[in-house]
Design a protein around this motif. Structure first.
Motif, short mmCIF file in Angstrom:
data_model
loop_
_atom_site.label_atom_id
_atom_site.label_comp_id
_atom_site.label_asym_id
_atom_site.label_seq_id
_atom_site.Cartn_x
_atom_site.Cartn_y
_atom_site.Cartn_z
N ASP A 146 19.24 -7.40 -39.72
CA ASP A 146 19.91 -8.19 -38.70
C ASP A 146 20.27 -9.59 -39.18
N THR A 147 19.42 -10.19 -39.98
CA THR A 147 19.64 -11.58 -40.38
C THR A 147 20.81 -11.74 -41.36
N PRO B 53 18.77 -16.36 -35.37
CA PRO B 53 18.49 -14.92 -35.49
C PRO B 53 18.37 -14.22 -34.14
N ILE C 91 24.39 -8.27 -31.97
CA ILE C 91 24.37 -7.01 -32.71
C ILE C 91 24.13 -5.85 -31.76
N ARG C 92 23.16 -5.99 -30.87
CA ARG C 92 22.86 -4.92 -29.92
C ARG C 92 24.04 -4.66 -28.99
N HIS D 77 27.46 -3.83 -39.54
CA HIS D 77 26.04 -3.53 -39.30
C HIS D 77 25.85 -2.04 -39.05
N ARG E 162 20.79 -11.18 -32.89
CA ARG E 162 20.30 -9.86 -32.50
C ARG E 162 20.93 -9.40 -31.18
#
Length: 377
Positions: free
Chosen positions: A335-336, A237, A244-245, A289, A241
């Motif tokens: 996020d997960t 995770p 994703i960011r 996302h 993250r």
């Protein structure tokens, strides 16, 4: 008595050295006999050249014959003649043979955001035989070329297009950085036996031979499905993250104006028109996302809204079901559920298939807000 002169070894040696000098230049030492030069008759060179060219020609014919026999890219594939083992992970080279052959009457087209939709699950949901032909970073033109090839070889029962923002662009790229062999997408792949000759094709042909002997495993399933994300057991995770960011869309980023042309959607409209009315037509904005979506009120958000409205019009006109997963929801804000800003995990893929089935059967938005229906016949 005359006194004799004694010459030391050094003096004698010096004398010999001096005797070898002429006009201040050292004398060339004696050398062994030079090799005898033998002139090769021109006829011998002609004969050698002929033998070399004949050998090269025979080798080339052997390679072409081997490639034609092993058919690594399924040039002979057709309905009733499925392709052999899929050994090349380059989808742009491997998927045309699936589009030509195999027992499929339905297919998925899109990018990597649609690749994890399992044809087995889609088969069960829609009572069809699906192939997943979504390609990593595929442009709209590449997707349409592949869809045209698929549609030209069979009557279809269903098609599913997974859309990304490249479909909304005012000037979408025709190609990505990945090589796209246009000839392989032409009807009959003219001169394909010769065009496919390369070191890569020879390597893939060898792997194909091993797979047919049971000594190697196909790289992609016969229906085009492959899990390209890491194993679920390795999901981290914190690492996700970070990815994703890194893919977060800047709210201030420029975008095409809402009223700018959308030429790729015009081509989608034309393609859907060619599909028989009895076939299921599904168009879905895939659930990236929320961080990668255009936020409402931003230039990207306004463009995405205009694009969705245009796709809704096309869907209503062509009798297609249009589903929007590209929205803030319990799926896209978690996020997960993601490996990075674009790619969801396998459990999410299963939920998407279930949601598509519900969308077709009910025509209603998801009660939990995971998707909304933009068009339904």
């Amino acid at each position: 008595m005359t006194r004799g002169v004694y010459l030391s070894p050094l003096s004698e040696s010096a004398r010999r050295r001096r005797s070898k000098r002429v006009c201040g230049q050292p004398m060339a030492p004696k050398s062994p006999a030079s090799p005898i030069e033998v002139e090769t008759p021109p006829a011998a060179w002609v004969g050698f050249t002929q033998l070399f060219l004949i050998a090269a020609g025979l080798l080339g014919l052997a390679i072409i014959g081997s490639l034609a026999g092993l058919d690594p890219y399924g040039l002979r594939a057709a309905p009733g003649h499925p392709p052999g083992p899929i050994m090349d992970t380059n989808q742009r080279l491997s998927y045309p043979q699936i589009a030509r052959g195999g027992p499929f009457d339905a297919a998925v087209f899109g990018t990597s955001t649609a690749r994890l939709l399992d044809p087995d699950a889609l088969d069960a949901a829609f009572d069809a035989r699906f192939a997943n032909l979504a390609m990593n970073a595929a442009t709209p033109d590449e997707q349409i070329r592949l869809a045209d090839l698929f549609l030209a070889h069979r009557p279809v029962k269903a098609v599913l297009f997974g859309l990304d923002t490249t479909w909304c662009a005012a000037d979408p790229p025709a190609r990505s950085a990945n090589a796209f062999p246009d000839w392989l997408y032409e009807t009959g792949a003219p001169w394909g036996v010769l065009r496919q000759v390369s070191l890569r094709s020879v390597t893939i042909a060898a792997q194909t031979a091993l797979a047919r002997l049971g000594l190697a495993r196909p790289r992609i399933r016969p229906d085009g499905y492959a899990v390209f994300t890491p194993p679920e057991a390795l999901y981290d995770p914190a690492r996700a993250r970070v990815h994703i960011r890194a893919g977060t869309l800047d709210p201030a980023a420029t975008s095409d104006p809402p009223d700018a042309p959308m030429p790729a959607l015009a081509r989608l409209n034309a393609l859907l028109e060619t599909i028989p009315a009895g076939a299921l037509k599904l168009v879905a904005f895939m659930p990236v996302h929320a961080a990668a979506q255009g936020a409402p009120g931003t230039p990207a958000g306004r463009r995405e809204a205009a694009c969705k409205a245009r796709v809704a019009e096309i869907g209503a006109k062509r009798g297609a079901v249009v589903v929007d997963f590209r929205m803030p929801s319990t799926v896209t804000t978690q996020d997960t559920n993601y490996w990075d800003a674009l790619h969801y995990r396998l459990p999410v893929a299963a939920r998407i298939v279930a949601a598509l089935k519900a969308s077709v059967s009910t025509g209603a938005d998801d009660p939990d807000g995971a998707y909304r229906i933009l068009a339904h016949p």
